[in-house]
Design a protein around this motif. Structure first.
Motif, mmCIF file in Angstrom:
data_model
loop_
_atom_site.group_PDB
_atom_site.id
_atom_site.type_symbol
_atom_site.label_atom_id
_atom_site.label_comp_id
_atom_site.label_asym_id
_atom_site.label_seq_id
_atom_site.Cartn_x
_atom_site.Cartn_y
_atom_site.Cartn_z
ATOM 1 N N ARG A 283 18.930 19.065 -5.940
ATOM 2 C CA ARG A 283 17.548 18.709 -5.652
ATOM 3 C C ARG A 283 16.655 19.759 -6.274
ATOM 4 N N GLY A 284 15.468 19.300 -6.704
ATOM 5 C CA GLY A 284 14.545 20.239 -7.305
ATOM 6 C C GLY A 284 13.119 19.717 -7.202
ATOM 7 N N ARG A 285 12.209 20.558 -7.573
ATOM 8 C CA ARG A 285 10.798 20.191 -7.563
ATOM 9 C C ARG A 285 10.244 20.350 -8.965
ATOM 10 N N VAL A 286 9.338 19.458 -9.238
ATOM 11 C CA VAL A 286 8.653 19.531 -10.522
ATOM 12 C C VAL A 286 7.168 19.612 -10.228
ATOM 13 N N ARG A 287 6.518 20.565 -10.853
ATOM 14 C CA ARG A 287 5.071 20.695 -10.700
ATOM 15 C C ARG A 287 4.420 20.428 -12.039
ATOM 16 N N LEU A 288 3.423 19.562 -12.001
ATOM 17 C CA LEU A 288 2.671 19.249 -13.203
ATOM 18 C C LEU A 288 1.295 19.880 -13.086
#
Length: 131
Positions: A11-16
């Motif tokens: 699992r991971g997070r992506v920030r734009l």
């Protein structure tokens, strides 16, 4: 080792970053495209009008002088032609009659401009885009 099917455990997070700026730029682009399209339509309509005036039969000069452009849809649509009822004989000149051969003026002008419109539209939009 066989491949596992199903959900991955990673699992991971992506920030734009910059989405607000992207939205603003896209909103501005919409106006630029519409403005460029309206300018291209106007330029093409005027070219058709000028070419038709050069080609039209001139007995009295009425068809030459009364050829007009009518714009619609905020300048995104243009109609070039004769609108007055007394100018009914413009179609007789364009298509001919049993007693008079056709001398097309508007049709050839439209066909000539049709091939130029796509490039004209691209140029007008490109000219307005920020560098």
């Amino acid at each position: 080792m066989p491949r596992r099917r199903g959900r991955s455990r990673a699992r991971g997070r992506v920030r734009l970053h910059g989405l607000d700026q992207l939205r603003r730029s896209l909103a501005e682009l919409d106006g630029i495209v519409l403005e460029g399209a309206a300018a291209a339509v106007k330029e093409s309509a005027e070219a058709v009008q000028a070419d038709t005036r050069d080609r039209v039969r001139r007995r009295t000069g009425n068809l030459h002088d009364k050829l007009d452009i009518h714009y619609a849809q905020n300048g995104l649509s243009a109609t070039v032609g004769w609108k007055d009822r007394p100018d009914w004989y413009a179609s007789a000149n364009e298509f001919g009659t049993r007693n008079m051969p056709a001398q097309p003026a508007l049709g050839p002008a439209l066909e000539e401009e049709r091939g130029k419109f796509k490039a004209r539209l691209a140029d007008e939009i490109r000219r307005r885009l920020p560098s």
